[in-house]
Write an enzyme that holds these catalytic residues in place. Structure first.
Site, PDB file in Angstrom:
ATOM      1  N   GLY A 107      40.163  96.903  55.144  1.00 38.95           N
ATOM      2  CA  GLY A 107      39.352  98.014  54.644  1.00 38.95           C
ATOM      3  C   GLY A 107      39.697  99.313  55.327  1.00 38.95           C
ATOM      4  O   GLY A 107      40.060  99.326  56.492  1.00 38.95           O
ATOM      5  N   ARG A 171      44.366  93.009  51.903  1.00 36.07           N
ATOM      6  CA  ARG A 171      43.925  92.053  52.919  1.00 36.07           C
ATOM      7  C   ARG A 171      44.849  90.836  53.023  1.00 36.07           C
ATOM      8  O   ARG A 171      44.453  89.788  53.536  1.00 36.07           O
ATOM      9  CB  ARG A 171      42.493  91.583  52.603  1.00 36.07           C
ATOM     10  N   ASP A 202      41.593  90.480  62.606  1.00 34.25           N
ATOM     11  CA  ASP A 202      42.458  89.515  61.928  1.00 34.25           C
ATOM     12  C   ASP A 202      43.878  90.064  61.736  1.00 34.25           C
ATOM     13  O   ASP A 202      44.863  89.340  61.909  1.00 34.25           O
ATOM     14  CB  ASP A 202      41.882  89.137  60.556  1.00 34.25           C
ATOM     15  N   LYS A 228      41.845  99.149  64.402  1.00 38.04           N
ATOM     16  CA  LYS A 228      41.075  99.829  63.368  1.00 38.04           C
ATOM     17  C   LYS A 228      39.863  99.008  62.988  1.00 38.04           C
ATOM     18  O   LYS A 228      39.984  97.791  62.873  1.00 38.04           O
ATOM     19  CB  LYS A 228      41.946 100.014  62.125  1.00 38.04           C
ATOM     20  N   THR A 229      38.737  99.566  62.815  1.00 34.51           N
ATOM     21  CA  THR A 229      37.603  99.034  62.071  1.00 34.51           C
ATOM     22  C   THR A 229      36.372  99.883  62.308  1.00 34.51           C
ATOM     23  O   THR A 229      36.035 100.198  63.439  1.00 34.51           O
ATOM     24  CB  THR A 229      37.249  97.556  62.383  1.00 34.51           C
ATOM     25  N   ASP A 231      33.478  98.886  61.831  1.00 37.34           N
ATOM     26  CA  ASP A 231      32.394  98.027  62.312  1.00 37.34           C
ATOM     27  C   ASP A 231      32.258  98.034  63.835  1.00 37.34           C
ATOM     28  O   ASP A 231      31.224  97.638  64.364  1.00 37.34           O
ATOM     29  CB  ASP A 231      32.625  96.572  61.862  1.00 37.34           C
ATOM     30  N   MET A 276      26.715  98.983  56.967  1.00 37.78           N
ATOM     31  CA  MET A 276      27.869  98.101  57.047  1.00 37.78           C
ATOM     32  C   MET A 276      27.941  97.441  58.426  1.00 37.78           C
ATOM     33  O   MET A 276      27.402  97.958  59.393  1.00 37.78           O
ATOM     34  CB  MET A 276      29.149  98.867  56.737  1.00 37.78           C
ATOM     35  N   GLU A 442      30.547 104.807  51.825  1.00 36.98           N
ATOM     36  CA  GLU A 442      30.520 106.257  52.036  1.00 36.98           C
ATOM     37  C   GLU A 442      31.180 106.653  53.352  1.00 36.98           C
ATOM     38  O   GLU A 442      31.550 107.813  53.540  1.00 36.98           O
ATOM     39  CB  GLU A 442      29.075 106.768  52.034  1.00 36.98           C
TER      40      GLU A 442
END
Lengths: 569, 569
Positions: A107, A171, A202, A228-229, A231, A276, A442
């Site tokens: 993502g 992905r 991952d 990267k993320t 979250d 998220m 968003e």
């Protein structure tokens, strides 16, 4: 080039300027802010601008399961971290001609374009003959040998911009022997010295496997991961934060704080905001610290306290009733996307449903007798639509798709029922007007904050430097992130150092450990100290939209400020 | 005070500075941007800072139904607009001691706090003995004589901030004789020289009725309206824009553009975005012009073309199929909150349902035979959940609550069915992964843009000046809004000039005409010229978050730029 300060920034600026007229047709309808951001020059640690040497740390272990991880990574296991250091007679970078590939995986997260532009600028400023290839639409682009050559003209319109669309993402995991063969073919065809994998936990695990594979095959291609993320769960004592988190939480915080002001202005709505973050609740925790909602549910705490769906429902109903007695029929509640998965009863139900439905679809009245008593009770107490979702929407492996559950709507329905029952029992009467929100997409592609612009641009340079230095199987790291970029320490830690063995799809596999919210950490400690005072007051805090100019343009998120571990020797 | 430049701004700044330490406990945990905005000093037309005179325009008519409007407003009808003008020997303001009330009415809009601070600063800077009362929680606060006195200490923390929470708001209309009696009582008790009503079209209609009532009762209280609504439908040749629209559309545009970048980065989702705006589609039109979605549905166009739900569904499916054939299974679609109400078939169905369900709840199989053939077909083709919503959720008058329909989810379901049928018929096959979004509450209380800060602060001053000048039944207006505030022309237009007679709840009543999107207007013309090129490309435009510093801090929305009518003589 030794000991010479490179004028990379000046060169880029010139290139950019020249191009901004050259590509005038394409950029004709860019917004004023988009244009202004194209001209922003990210801040870089000075050491990356000149000649530098390397400093190696001590040999490393894995996070856990050392022997098994060693078995998976016989060539890479144990290597030391490296840091870019002042050149004091040690080995020095020499501006090699390099052929490097870059791929975006998973993502999108704000800042990805700056990793790419940072990597490009590093390579180009050291040696004009170096070449950067961008694999199209994620790791599948490597398998299919689908790429573009990235030059200044192609990169310029994406400098400091959100999104992953310069080359796209997907992905795909590179797992099967056939896939590895295809990757080898591509890498050989393009004669790659290095491959930079920009992705989450991952994807970085996959990067380590690729790195090990290339070494085993005696191929020259080095693999460097970039964390990267949005979250925030790719974080540990080596990686202070993943890129994108800073921007995304700022976007969500603005929106949540606007809802807080809406609640206290109109005084009639309960805003239920799902944020998220499926595996970890970092986003919810950060947004709570930024905005001071009346309640924020942290999945990790729900799990530790073994709170069931009923218990969580009741605790929300308690808050609503308590505020109603004060005449306050409004408020803000935050919850992480993955909330229900942290609840032991829901988790149990889902496991049972996966088992029962493995053979194919069954009607509800066929399912109920097969459930344990506890799960049957829970299943029957779910709102009909949610129960249906659980039995109908299943993933390709036949599993219930928990991520599709709109948990803010689930909680709204559960709480409504609870309030109705309390009213029937004469316990409480309150006006409950809930509004569901989900803030996720968003924040994934928004204009990166100055912090993410600088961090990513530096990560891109660092990845380039690591490849130039012949390093492989490392994740690019930037330390001391809460200090100014001039003081950042850059280098790479072995990907294996973050790994342990986990069971996935019935197999033991090496993975990078996800960082959950640390209930003993500084961010959660402050949250748990303050949240009591947020329940019944309206102490909503308004961080406002991300500013790219002015005194707070370089602000950093609270989580990083409070938990950054400055442990580099 | 004649001909003396007032140092209001300096005084305020000093007061503000002194207070920012005095109220340090309250503001301890304000965000850095919140603090910075407290220190922002809104730009004001210079004429409001000194002594000034008045210039009157020509006598006026109403928008329509002149005789009937005259009947409702015998005292106010026909009065001329007034403008604040340089003092050239005419009547001059003299800094009267005034007692003024202010009330917020209806949904919040960014800038409301600045109308109040602007009004306060005007009164306070002209005469330290003037008093400002804030009625609490909307017009019901006038009826209940529920108020606070607003002084600098109370106002300071809200300067340039979003929300309506300084005094709260509600949707009470002052209509019954008992309510008028209560209002008279409050107004007499507080000995009010003036009342400022900050609200949308209905609230301003109510302001006109109050103004007429006070004149008829020979009470001294003047009533001035201030044009508020994020929807942008309180707009005409006199009011160039309502406040809050500029900020709200910027908030939504950022979010939509982030989704555009998400669509083209991940290349797998269709984002269906419902935007606030029930009666008119100004927000959707503006956001479309700012972000270039693949499709934007404009309610007014749907109505003019008499497009049915089926036709709209098919046109969306056509787009999805067309893009799918290009390998693009992603995109962005915008729709206004009120979309389905613009569709003739849905409108007809709702009218029939209101009639059929007037006697109480009926089951679906009892309803269907009572519908006309066309409505029965439509009703049966609706997704079950939506059909249920239509029959169950009804307002206190027994009417179907169309506003509760989540039309982005309705369209997603309708389009999914349509695509399935086309696939069955062998016509098309595409992967359709839709994600619903609703952007509304996020924009109502956000930090106001510099434009809304300046505009509202000027409106507050103007309202104060009009009351000081003994004017009543006017709406405060600021003209030449696309020019710099130094060139703005301020004054008031009679509220009656914007009125006609409409049928509401079975009665003819005077109302302020809502402005719908003008399909012959400049904004729609540009949209309809460009939208063809947005369908199959990904020309997503990224306006970014609102900037309060730097070169684009004073930008103005596109609708105002393209349609502002500079017609003041």
């Amino acid at each position: 080039m030794e000991n010479t300060q490179l004028n990379g920034d000046v060169n880029h600026r010139k290139a950019g300027r020249a191009l901004s007229s050259a590509v005038s047709v394409t950029v004709a309808d860019l917004s004023p802010l988009h244009r202004a951001r194209l001209e922003y020059f990210p801040r870089l640690p000075p050491i990356l601008k000149g000649a530098f040497g390397w400093r190696e740390g001590e040999p490393t272990n894995s996070a856990d399961d050392a022997e098994e991880i060693k078995g998976y990574f016989p060539n890479l296991y144990g290597q030391p971290p490296v840091f870019i250091a002042p050149n004091r007679g040690g080995p020095v970078t020499i501006g090699k001609t390099l052929r490097v590939g870059v791929v975006l995986s998973g993502g999108p997260a704000p800042g990805g374009h700056n990793v790419i532009s940072g990597l490009f600028d590093y390579l180009y400023n050291r040696n004009r003959d170096s070449v950067l290839f961008g694999f199209l639409n994620g790791p599948s682009g490597i398998i299919k040998n689908n790429y573009v050559q990235l030059d200044e003209e192609r990169i310029y319109p994406y400098r400091n911009q959100g999104g992953f669309h310069i080359i796209g993402s997907d992905r795909t995991k590179i797992e099967t022997p056939e896939q590895f063969e295809k990757v080898d073919e591509t890498v050989r065809k393009l004669d790659l010295d290095g491959l930079v994998v920009i992705g989450g936990d991952d994807s970085n695990t996959n990067a380590a496997i690729l790195a090990e594979h290339f070494v085993a095959q005696k191929m020259k291609t080095k693999v460097i991961g970039v964390p990267k993320t949005i979250d925030g769960d790719l974080r540990n004592e080596f990686v202070e934060t993943s890129f994108g988190f800073d921007t995304a939480v700022k976007v969500y915080s603005e929106l949540v704080s606007n809802l807080g002001y809406d609640a206290i202005s109109a005084k009639k709505s309960w805003h239920f905001c799902r944020l998220m973050g499926r595996s970890a609740s970092h986003i919810t925790l950060e947004v709570a610290l930024q905005t001071h909602p009346n309640m924020a549910l942290i999945g990790e705490e729900v799990m530790e306290k073994k709170q069931t769906l009923t218990q969580v429902t009741r605790s929300i109903a308690d808050l609503i009733v308590e505020r109603a007695t004060m005449g306050k029929n409004f408020g803000v509640i935050l919850l992480p996307e993955g909330l229900v998965e942290f609840m032991p009863d829901v988790d149990k139900l889902i496991l049972e449903l996966n088992e029962i439905l493995a053979g194919g679809h069954l009607e509800e009245d066929q399912i109920i007798p097969k459930l344990t008593e506890q799960s049957s009770y829970l299943f029957r107490s779910l709102p009909p639509l949610i129960a249906k979702q659980l039995t109908l929407d299943r993933d390709p492996h036949g599993n219930v798709q928990v991520s599709k559950i709109e948990s803010e709507r689930l909680l709204i329905q559960m709480v409504s029922e609870e309030l109705k029952e309390r009213k029937k029992a004469g316990l409480a009467s309150c006006s409950f007007s809930p509004i569901p929100h989900f803030f996720g997409y968003e924040g994934r592609c928004s204009l990166p904050s100055n912090f993410d612009c600088n961090y990513c641009y530096t990560l891109g340079h660092t990845a380039g430097a690591l490849i130039e230095g012949g390093r492989t199987g490392l994740v690019a790291t930037v330390r001391h992130l809460t200090k100014s970029p001039e003081q950042w320490v850059v280098g790479g830690y072995p990907l294996t150092v973050m790994m342990d063995i986990e069971r996935r799809k019935g197999k033991n596999v090496p993975v990078i450990k996800k960082a959950l919210v640390d209930l003993k950490g500084e961010a959660f400690r402050i949250f748990s100290e303050q949240r009591g005072s947020w329940r019944l007051t309206e102490d909503y805090r308004c961080p406002g939209p991300i500013q790219h100019f002015g005194p707070m343009a370089d602000s950093i998120n609270f989580t990083l400020m409070s938990e950054a571990r400055d442990t580099v020797a």
